[in-house]
Design a protein around this motif. Structure first.
Motif, PDB file in Angstrom:
ATOM      1  N   LEU A 155      48.158  24.188  38.323  1.00 17.80           N
ATOM      2  CA  LEU A 155      46.742  23.968  38.262  1.00 17.80           C
ATOM      3  C   LEU A 155      45.912  24.690  39.004  1.00 17.80           C
ATOM      4  N   SER A 156      46.887  25.254  40.355  1.00 18.15           N
ATOM      5  CA  SER A 156      46.110  26.006  41.746  1.00 18.15           C
ATOM      6  C   SER A 156      46.420  27.665  40.656  1.00 18.15           C
ATOM      7  N   GLU A 157      47.437  27.295  40.424  1.00 16.40           N
ATOM      8  CA  GLU A 157      47.723  29.228  39.577  1.00 16.40           C
ATOM      9  C   GLU A 157      46.286  28.568  38.306  1.00 16.40           C
ATOM     10  N   ALA A 158      46.078  28.348  37.158  1.00 16.43           N
ATOM     11  CA  ALA A 158      45.519  28.118  36.487  1.00 16.43           C
ATOM     12  C   ALA A 158      44.223  28.449  37.044  1.00 16.43           C
ATOM     13  N   PHE A 159      43.716  27.968  37.641  1.00 12.39           N
ATOM     14  CA  PHE A 159      41.834  28.144  38.606  1.00 12.39           C
ATOM     15  C   PHE A 159      42.147  29.559  38.740  1.00 12.39           C
ATOM     16  N   ALA A 160      43.212  29.856  39.677  1.00 16.11           N
ATOM     17  CA  ALA A 160      42.538  31.398  40.209  1.00 16.11           C
ATOM     18  C   ALA A 160      42.707  32.136  39.072  1.00 16.11           C
ATOM     19  N   SER A 161      43.710  32.567  38.041  1.00 17.41           N
ATOM     20  CA  SER A 161      43.787  33.347  36.778  1.00 17.41           C
ATOM     21  C   SER A 161      42.616  33.377  36.340  1.00 17.41           C
ATOM     22  N   GLU A 162      41.689  32.015  36.188  1.00 12.96           N
ATOM     23  CA  GLU A 162      40.664  31.615  34.996  1.00 12.96           C
ATOM     24  C   GLU A 162      39.779  32.784  36.076  1.00 12.96           C
ATOM     25  N   GLN A 163      39.585  32.223  37.687  1.00 19.80           N
ATOM     26  CA  GLN A 163      38.249  32.668  37.709  1.00 19.80           C
ATOM     27  C   GLN A 163      38.461  34.309  38.355  1.00 19.80           C
ATOM     28  N   GLY A 164      39.408  34.805  37.997  1.00 20.58           N
ATOM     29  CA  GLY A 164      39.768  36.492  38.228  1.00 20.58           C
ATOM     30  C   GLY A 164      39.724  36.652  37.091  1.00 20.58           C
ATOM     31  N   SER A 165      39.661  35.948  35.438  1.00 21.51           N
ATOM     32  CA  SER A 165      39.295  36.517  34.072  1.00 21.51           C
ATOM     33  C   SER A 165      38.351  36.334  34.356  1.00 21.51           C
ATOM     34  N   ARG A 166      37.527  35.458  34.455  1.00 18.26           N
ATOM     35  CA  ARG A 166      35.479  35.699  35.108  1.00 18.26           C
ATOM     36  C   ARG A 166      35.035  36.578  35.954  1.00 18.26           C
ATOM     37  N   MET A 167      35.246  37.229  36.589  1.00 16.41           N
ATOM     38  CA  MET A 167      35.348  37.970  37.419  1.00 16.41           C
ATOM     39  C   MET A 167      35.084  38.857  36.918  1.00 16.41           C
ATOM     40  N   ILE A 168      36.354  39.375  36.162  1.00 18.33           N
ATOM     41  CA  ILE A 168      36.326  40.525  35.253  1.00 18.33           C
ATOM     42  C   ILE A 168      35.335  40.788  33.772  1.00 18.33           C
ATOM     43  N   ALA A 169      35.871  40.029  33.249  1.00 13.58           N
ATOM     44  CA  ALA A 169      34.650  39.794  32.751  1.00 13.58           C
ATOM     45  C   ALA A 169      32.907  39.867  32.324  1.00 13.58           C
TER      46      ALA A 169
END
Lengths: 268, 138
Positions: free
Chosen positions: A212-226
């Motif tokens: 879960l915490s891996e997923a949340f971190a990558s989600e935020q990273g992806s959102r930041m880039i987007a």
């Protein structure tokens, strides 16, 4: 533009938080993994039910996606991997466990059984919720409702990149003996079997937690880039539109000037 | 000397070269010195005592977990751990009181093993905290 910029900043802040949390919880997970590996390679009879390998009649797939959109290709990447997995199995064999709203919306009209869904985590990791999820997953397995459970989530690599990972969660595979075969003569206190009773539930919890915490971190990273990309695109568009507007204004002024000039000319 | 790492699900709590460790194993307290044989044990709520060359011994309260010894590397996977000096005596006592109340109350939906575990953890923290205070006043 204000909007996307703000979202970029917000997700940058969230990312930092998620990242710190993730990085500091990784050692525990990896140490847990080593201990379990050492323990299971040292003891011969693994009788604990979570090791139980059965004929696979039903497969559980846990898909961790985001609750909110506007995070670029994040969810699409997750679902693509999911489709890859699902296309290899017959539809009635699969039971889905969906974590994240986007996953639920994506799969609710598809011909798969959705066994459990968690759509209100909101990117927060709460121990009680994680425990609940883990307990439910373990129960699915122990009650023989599914014979294998897989975890599909994104592994956080750097701020700009993540990798979609598919891992087997249950049954727990026996770890292959590494090079030091027979070297490790552990003393177990209490016996190995009792230790497993204590260790395995913790291990499962840690697996879910880290996923879960891996997923949340990558989600935020992806959102930041987007959002960063969106801001840049908006800037570009604003530049172009400003230019267009100035040109149009200039053309109108010129036209008016010509009209006045020609009017004066005609009056003479 | 051996390397001791105490990790919790949140972070690496402590990582240093130490000369001895006393930990609350499930079958009683056990001491670990350099070149200890490989060992895996479960931990119960209790006191971790660490000695290193630098100074006085370090005392921590651990609420359970696991301990692995392998080739002069000791890993403590703790559910939760804190330095004795960081425990807030008031809060610890209140938590203990709360756990006792819950155990006494006749509510039906309480999870007895969980309350007992909480009680043990609270007792442990209070005991270690008091010990720590006593030593300071001497």
């Amino acid at each position: 533009m204000q909007l996307t910029r703000a979202m970029e900043l917000v997700s940058a802040a969230k990312l930092r938080k998620a990242q710190t949390k993730l990085v500091s919880s990784r050692p525990y997970a990896s140490k847990m993994q080593t201990i379990l590996e050492n323990l299971s390679s040292a003891s011969t009879a693994l009788t604990h039910p979570l090791f139980d390998k059965r004929e696979v009649k039903h497969k559980g797939l846990v898909i961790i996606s985001s609750d909110r959109g506007l995070c670029g290709s994040y969810n699409v990447n997750v679902f693509r991997k999911a489709e890859e997995f699902l296309s290899q199995e017959s539809k009635d064999k699969i039971k889905l466990v969906l974590i994240g709203k986007k996953g639920f919306y994506h799969y609710r009209r598809r011909p798969y059984e959705i066994r459990l869904k968690y759509i209100d985590l909101g990117g927060k990791l709460e121990l009680t919720r994680t425990k609940e999820i883990t307990a439910n997953l373990v129960n699915l397995f122990l009650s023989r409702e599914v014979d294998e459970i897989f975890l599909l989530y994104t592994k956080f690599l750097t701020v700009t990149s993540y990798r979609v990972a598919l891992e087997k969660f249950l049954n727990i595979e026996r770890f292959e003996d590494k090079e030091e075969k027979g070297y490790l003569q552990y003393i177990f206190e209490p016996s190995a079997d009792t230790l497993f009773d204590d260790l395995l539930p913790r291990y499962c919890l840690t697996r879910v937690q880290i996923a879960l915490s891996e997923a949340f971190a990558s989600e935020q990273g992806s959102r930041m880039i987007a959002m960063g990309a969106a801001t840049r695109n908006a800037e570009e568009m604003i530049d172009q539109l400003t230019l267009l507007r100035n040109k149009a204004r200039q053309a109108a002024i010129t036209k008016e000037m010509v009209e006045i000039a020609s009017g004066v000319e005609a009056l003479r | 000397m051996f390397l001791l790492s105490i990790v919790t699900p949140e972070k690496i709590f402590y990582e240093e070269e130490v000369s001895s460790l006393v930990a609350p194993g499930i079958e009683g307290y056990l001491g670990i010195l350099t070149d200890h044989a490989p060992l895996i044990t479960a931990l119960v709520p209790g006191k971790l005592t660490v000695k290193n060359s630098k100074g006085p011994e370090v005392i921590m309260a651990v609420s359970g977990g696991f301990l692995e010894v392998l080739k002069n590397k000791v890993v403590v996977l703790a559910d939760a751990v804190e330095f004795a000096r960081d425990i807030d005596p008031e809060r610890a006592k209140k938590a203990l009181e709360r756990a006792r109340q819950r155990l006494k109350s006749k509510e039906k939906d309480i999870d007895i093993p969980r309350v007992i575990a909480a009680l043990k953890r609270a007792q442990n923290r209070v005991a270690i905290c008091e010990e720590c205070i006593k030593e300071r006043t001497i």
